[in-house]
Write an enzyme that holds these catalytic residues in place. Structure first.
Site, PDB file in Angstrom:
ATOM      1  N   GLU A 172       0.784  -1.284   0.026  1.00  0.00           N
ATOM      2  CA  GLU A 172       0.093   0.065   0.087  1.00  0.00           C
ATOM      3  C   GLU A 172       0.849   1.156   0.105  1.00  0.00           C
ATOM      4  OE1 GLU A 172      -3.506   0.974  -0.288  1.00  0.00           O
ATOM      5  OE2 GLU A 172      -2.300   2.943  -0.109  1.00  0.00           O
TER       6      GLU A 172
ATOM      7  N   ASN B 197      -9.851   4.132  -1.076  1.00  0.00           N
ATOM      8  CA  ASN B 197     -10.896   4.972  -1.149  1.00  0.00           C
ATOM      9  C   ASN B 197     -12.382   4.245  -0.801  1.00  0.00           C
ATOM     10  OD1 ASN B 197     -11.326   7.413  -2.418  1.00  0.00           O
ATOM     11  ND2 ASN B 197     -13.241   6.715  -3.267  1.00  0.00           N
ATOM     12  N   THR B 198     -11.955   2.993  -0.557  1.00  0.00           N
ATOM     13  CA  THR B 198     -13.307   2.049   0.126  1.00  0.00           C
ATOM     14  C   THR B 198     -13.625   2.789   1.153  1.00  0.00           C
ATOM     15  OG1 THR B 198     -12.380   0.178  -1.262  1.00  0.00           O
ATOM     16  CG2 THR B 198     -13.676  -0.350   0.346  1.00  0.00           C
TER      17      THR B 198
ATOM     18  N   VAL C 209       4.067  -0.023  -5.488  1.00  0.00           N
ATOM     19  CA  VAL C 209       4.878  -0.750  -6.578  1.00  0.00           C
ATOM     20  C   VAL C 209       4.909  -0.005  -7.845  1.00  0.00           C
ATOM     21  CG1 VAL C 209       3.858  -2.380  -8.152  1.00  0.00           C
ATOM     22  CG2 VAL C 209       3.419  -2.684  -5.783  1.00  0.00           C
TER      23      VAL C 209
ATOM     24  N   HIS D 298     -20.644  12.709  -8.774  1.00  0.00           N
ATOM     25  CA  HIS D 298     -21.553  12.611  -7.918  1.00  0.00           C
ATOM     26  C   HIS D 298     -22.351  13.682  -7.659  1.00  0.00           C
ATOM     27  CE1 HIS D 298     -23.701  11.392  -4.050  1.00  0.00           C
ATOM     28  NE2 HIS D 298     -23.151  10.105  -4.184  1.00  0.00           N
TER      29      HIS D 298
ATOM     30  N   GLU E 294     -25.864   9.149  -0.567  1.00  0.00           N
ATOM     31  CA  GLU E 294     -27.217   8.737  -1.174  1.00  0.00           C
ATOM     32  C   GLU E 294     -28.064   8.393  -0.269  1.00  0.00           C
ATOM     33  OE1 GLU E 294     -26.151   7.221  -5.134  1.00  0.00           O
ATOM     34  OE2 GLU E 294     -28.059   6.827  -5.529  1.00  0.00           O
TER      35      GLU E 294
ATOM     36  N   ARG F 134     -30.864  10.796   0.569  1.00  0.00           N
ATOM     37  CA  ARG F 134     -32.036  10.755  -0.282  1.00  0.00           C
ATOM     38  C   ARG F 134     -32.780   9.484  -0.358  1.00  0.00           C
ATOM     39  NH1 ARG F 134     -29.399  11.619  -5.407  1.00  0.00           N
ATOM     40  NH2 ARG F 134     -27.345  11.564  -4.318  1.00  0.00           N
TER      41      ARG F 134
ATOM     42  N   ARG G  45     -27.147   8.925 -10.803  1.00  0.00           N
ATOM     43  CA  ARG G  45     -26.126   9.888 -10.486  1.00  0.00           C
ATOM     44  C   ARG G  45     -25.928  10.807 -11.666  1.00  0.00           C
ATOM     45  NH1 ARG G  45     -21.972   6.386  -6.836  1.00  0.00           N
ATOM     46  NH2 ARG G  45     -23.468   6.406  -4.951  1.00  0.00           N
TER      47      ARG G  45
ATOM     48  N   HIS H  61     -16.190  11.456  -8.982  1.00  0.00           N
ATOM     49  CA  HIS H  61     -16.435  10.337  -7.880  1.00  0.00           C
ATOM     50  C   HIS H  61     -15.929   8.892  -8.278  1.00  0.00           C
ATOM     51  CE1 HIS H  61     -18.139   8.522  -4.351  1.00  0.00           C
ATOM     52  NE2 HIS H  61     -19.074   8.127  -4.993  1.00  0.00           N
ATOM     53  N   HIS H  62     -16.106   8.561  -9.596  1.00  0.00           N
ATOM     54  CA  HIS H  62     -15.701   7.036  -9.768  1.00  0.00           C
ATOM     55  C   HIS H  62     -15.375   7.062 -11.184  1.00  0.00           C
ATOM     56  CE1 HIS H  62     -16.293   2.778  -8.955  1.00  0.00           C
ATOM     57  NE2 HIS H  62     -16.429   2.740 -10.208  1.00  0.00           N
TER      58      HIS H  62
ATOM     59  N   GLU I  44     -11.859  -1.082  -8.631  1.00  0.00           N
ATOM     60  CA  GLU I  44     -12.241   0.113  -9.487  1.00  0.00           C
ATOM     61  C   GLU I  44     -11.047   0.298 -10.737  1.00  0.00           C
ATOM     62  OE1 GLU I  44     -12.957   3.810  -7.381  1.00  0.00           O
ATOM     63  OE2 GLU I  44     -13.163   5.059  -9.235  1.00  0.00           O
TER      64      GLU I  44
ATOM     65  N   ARG J 257     -22.168   4.144 -12.876  1.00  0.00           N
ATOM     66  CA  ARG J 257     -22.114   3.203 -11.777  1.00  0.00           C
ATOM     67  C   ARG J 257     -23.429   3.587 -11.038  1.00  0.00           C
ATOM     68  NH1 ARG J 257     -20.818   3.075  -6.796  1.00  0.00           N
ATOM     69  NH2 ARG J 257     -19.399   5.000  -6.716  1.00  0.00           N
TER      70      ARG J 257
ATOM     71  N   GLY K 291     -23.935   1.814  -4.661  1.00  0.00           N
ATOM     72  CA  GLY K 291     -23.971   0.343  -3.922  1.00  0.00           C
ATOM     73  C   GLY K 291     -23.430  -0.852  -4.715  1.00  0.00           C
TER      74      GLY K 291
ATOM     75  N   VAL L 244     -19.149  -1.383  -3.976  1.00  0.00           N
ATOM     76  CA  VAL L 244     -18.581  -2.147  -2.769  1.00  0.00           C
ATOM     77  C   VAL L 244     -18.880  -3.651  -3.137  1.00  0.00           C
ATOM     78  CG1 VAL L 244     -19.200  -2.909  -0.380  1.00  0.00           C
ATOM     79  CG2 VAL L 244     -18.928  -0.319  -1.267  1.00  0.00           C
TER      80      VAL L 244
HETATM   81  P1  ADP Z   1     -10.949  -0.664  -4.722  1.00  0.00           P
HETATM   82  O1  ADP Z   1     -12.264   0.045  -4.191  1.00  0.00           O
HETATM   83  O2  ADP Z   1     -10.999  -0.833  -6.050  1.00  0.00           O
HETATM   84  O3  ADP Z   1     -10.514  -1.667  -3.746  1.00  0.00           O
HETATM   85  P2  ADP Z   1      -9.378   1.618  -3.405  1.00  0.00           P
HETATM   86  O4  ADP Z   1      -9.238   2.887  -4.061  1.00  0.00           O
HETATM   87  O5  ADP Z   1     -10.299   1.482  -2.211  1.00  0.00           O
HETATM   88  O6  ADP Z   1      -9.812   0.436  -4.512  1.00  0.00           O
HETATM   89  O7  ADP Z   1      -7.979   1.108  -2.847  1.00  0.00           O
HETATM   90  C1  ADP Z   1      -6.841   1.054  -3.794  1.00  0.00           C
HETATM   91  C2  ADP Z   1      -5.651   1.341  -2.953  1.00  0.00           C
HETATM   92  O8  ADP Z   1      -4.340   0.908  -3.807  1.00  0.00           O
HETATM   93  C3  ADP Z   1      -5.311   2.692  -2.376  1.00  0.00           C
HETATM   94  O9  ADP Z   1      -5.096   2.674  -0.902  1.00  0.00           O
HETATM   95  C4  ADP Z   1      -4.242   3.335  -3.150  1.00  0.00           C
HETATM   96  O10 ADP Z   1      -3.311   4.054  -2.507  1.00  0.00           O
HETATM   97  C5  ADP Z   1      -3.472   1.923  -3.327  1.00  0.00           C
HETATM   98  N1  ADP Z   1      -2.671   2.223  -4.534  1.00  0.00           N
HETATM   99  C6  ADP Z   1      -2.683   2.519  -5.580  1.00  0.00           C
HETATM  100  N2  ADP Z   1      -1.707   2.647  -6.371  1.00  0.00           N
HETATM  101  C7  ADP Z   1      -0.827   2.013  -5.774  1.00  0.00           C
HETATM  102  C8  ADP Z   1       0.601   1.381  -5.951  1.00  0.00           C
HETATM  103  N3  ADP Z   1       1.019   1.628  -7.325  1.00  0.00           N
HETATM  104  N4  ADP Z   1       1.250   0.732  -5.149  1.00  0.00           N
HETATM  105  C9  ADP Z   1       0.780   0.375  -3.836  1.00  0.00           C
HETATM  106  N5  ADP Z   1      -0.610   1.077  -3.551  1.00  0.00           N
HETATM  107  C10 ADP Z   1      -1.235   1.549  -4.578  1.00  0.00           C
END
Ligand code: ADP
Length: 448
Positions: free
Chosen positions: A34, A42-43, A156, A242, A255, A258, A279, A382-383, A412, A422, A425, A428
């Site tokens: 991470e 973003n979750t 990564v 959104h 949402e 509403r 949306r 938003h998405h 995503e 999208r 709901g 997720v």
């Molecule tokens: P999803 O809803 O698809 O699970 P999220 O946005 O909740 O996606 O989570 C994606 C995560 O991936 C975020 O915490 C983001 O910081 C992390 N992330 C994005 N790019 C990289 C990367 N290159 N290396 C490590 N983590 C990453």
């Protein structure tokens, strides 16, 4: 010497955590990478819930639903642009994903509704709180119970590819030191690119200047990395705004408000659209108003049914008053017009027929219990519906629709499931359903 794993999971949002848990339970040695200092992506900001049809919780509440209807409504909401094969898999696997969460101690047993759906199928925590924090804390607990390794503040930078297959990743840590992690399976769960202004504007120039509801890490890096090893993309220009975002903080007003019975009112004191439309349509109507913003308005009864409302009050977003007249004064709105609007809406609720805008759902109760509340909102990015192409196994595909061995993607970062819009709901649901699949298939490949 490089360290070896069976499965490297990139990203610690819902998709990455679900994938890691499943891969671990299938016997794989797993690491989660991470780039941000905290888990959850973003979750963690997800508000409304998780859609699924024909679930045990719907049955318990006597809600009759069908996978077929869920499919059709999602396809219609997505303007028939959704990948039908992925969408079919999505609706088929949704109830199983709800059960998978229950087995992990994450119970989404209350049910509400979102725009574009005709039936209560949005599953949320029993206390009606936002789904994101609840989901992430539950998943993190499972990750910790299993001692799954998590590397924070580590990005990564590259997916390694040798002899026709993925062989690992190159990571860069907070001290800018890089190293190689070997793995036969890499699951890319890096989320969308709503927080990458340049990338958003590249595909949708007219969105320049819009706020985003997303966390800083939503930069789309996973898409670029996968493209480098041959992945194809789809629907990159399909970016959702959104409709209800508090503009000074970019905070999303769920949402669920509403869905719990709130309405949208213009500065002129009038409703202007079916608040429960999808949306894209609601956003377009708000942007078309002279002030390009609107008020989301509700009463005490709606507040009591939505925990999020109290959060918005605590954050200082909410203007409240004991009567509609006093609220109108505070909003600098014509008192008579607002009162007429509320009276008319309340009459529509009584007759369960919205003669003005055809709102068919969430005509829950008349807005006649003070205090009255209003939050000023306007749309925000938003998405991102577009992303890399996968098959129903979550294997990443190239432009010839051939599998790239060892490359998996979920959440995503993937395109096609949601088409051109999208449904609330459905994100997720997407991340859990396809996160589990990615974990299972990535483990199976790595363990041979
Ligand atoms: P999803 O809803 O698809 O699970 P999220 O946005 O909740 O996606 O989570 C994606 C995560 O991936 C975020 O915490 C983001 O910081 C992390 N992330 C994005 N790019 C990289 C990367 N290159 N290396 C490590 N983590 C990453």
């Amino acid at each position: 010497a490089p360290v070896s794993y069976d499965v490297v999971v990139v990203g610690s949002g819902g998709a990455g955590l679900a994938a890691a848990i499943q891969a671990h339970d299938d016997g794989a040695r797993v690491v989660i990478i991470e780039k941000m200092p905290t888990i959850g992506g973003n979750t963690i900001k997800a508000s409304v819930g998780m859609n699924a049809a024909e679930t045990r919780y719907q049955r318990l509440k006597g809600i009759e639903d069908s996978k077929e209807l869920f499919y059709e409504e999602t396809l219609k909401g997505g303007k028939f642009k959704n990948n039908p094969v992925l969408l079919r898999e999505f609706v088929e696997q949704a109830p199983g994903a709800i059960d998978w969460l229950t087995d992990k101690g994450i119970e989404l047993c209350d049910i509400t509704i979102t725009g574009g759906m005709s039936i209560d199928r949005t599953h949320r925590p029993e206390d009606r709180s936002a789904v994101g924090g609840f989901l992430i804390s539950g998943l993190v607990k499972n990750v910790n119970q299993r001692n799954i390794e998590v590397l924070l503040e580590t990005s990564v930078a590259e997916i390694l590819f040798e002899n026709g297959a993925v062989s690992g990743v190159k990571v860069v840590d907070e001290y800018n030191d890089s190293r190689i992690l070997n793995a036969k399976s890499v699951i890319v769960a890096t989320g969308g690119f709503s927080a990458n202004r340049e990338m958003v504007v590249k595909y949708r120039p007219e969105l320049d200047g819009f706020v985003t509801t997303n966390h800083k890490g939503a930069t789309g890096s996973g898409i670029a990395m996968l493209q480098k090893i041959g992945a194809d993309t789809v629907d990159m220009g399909e970016i959702q705004i959104h409709p209800t975002v508090e503009q000074t903080t970019s905070y999303l007003i769920s949402e669920a408000i509403r869905g719990g019975g709130a309405i949208l009112v213009s500065q002129a004191g009038k409703r202007f659209f079916n608040e429960m439309e999808t949306r894209d349509k609601v956003s377009a109507e708000i942007i078309a108003l002279p002030e390009k913003s609107a008020w989301i308005m509700f009463d005490e009864q709606v507040r009591l049914n939505n925990k999020a409302a109290d959060e918005y009050i605590a954050k200082g977003f909410v203007i409240s008053a004991p009567t509609p007249h006093e609220l109108a004064v505070k909003l600098n709105m014509d008192q008579e017009t607002l009162q007429t609007t509320l009276n008319r809406y309340n009459q529509f609720v009584e007759q369960q027929n919205d003669e003005d805008f055809g709102r068919k759902t969430a005509l829950r109760h008349p807005l006649n219990h003070g205090p009255y509340y209003a939050i000023r909102i306007a749309p925000g990015v938003h998405h991102t519906m577009g992303g890399v192409t996968i098959n129903t196994d979550t294997a990443v595909l190239d432009a010839q629709k051939q599998v790239i061995p060892g490359a998996w993607a979920a959440g995503e970062v993937v395109g096609g499931i949601h088409g051109a819009n999208r449904i609330g709901g459905n994100a997720v649901a997407d991340i859990i359903i396809f996160g589990i699949k990615a974990g299972r298939n990535a483990a199976a490949l790595a363990l041979g």
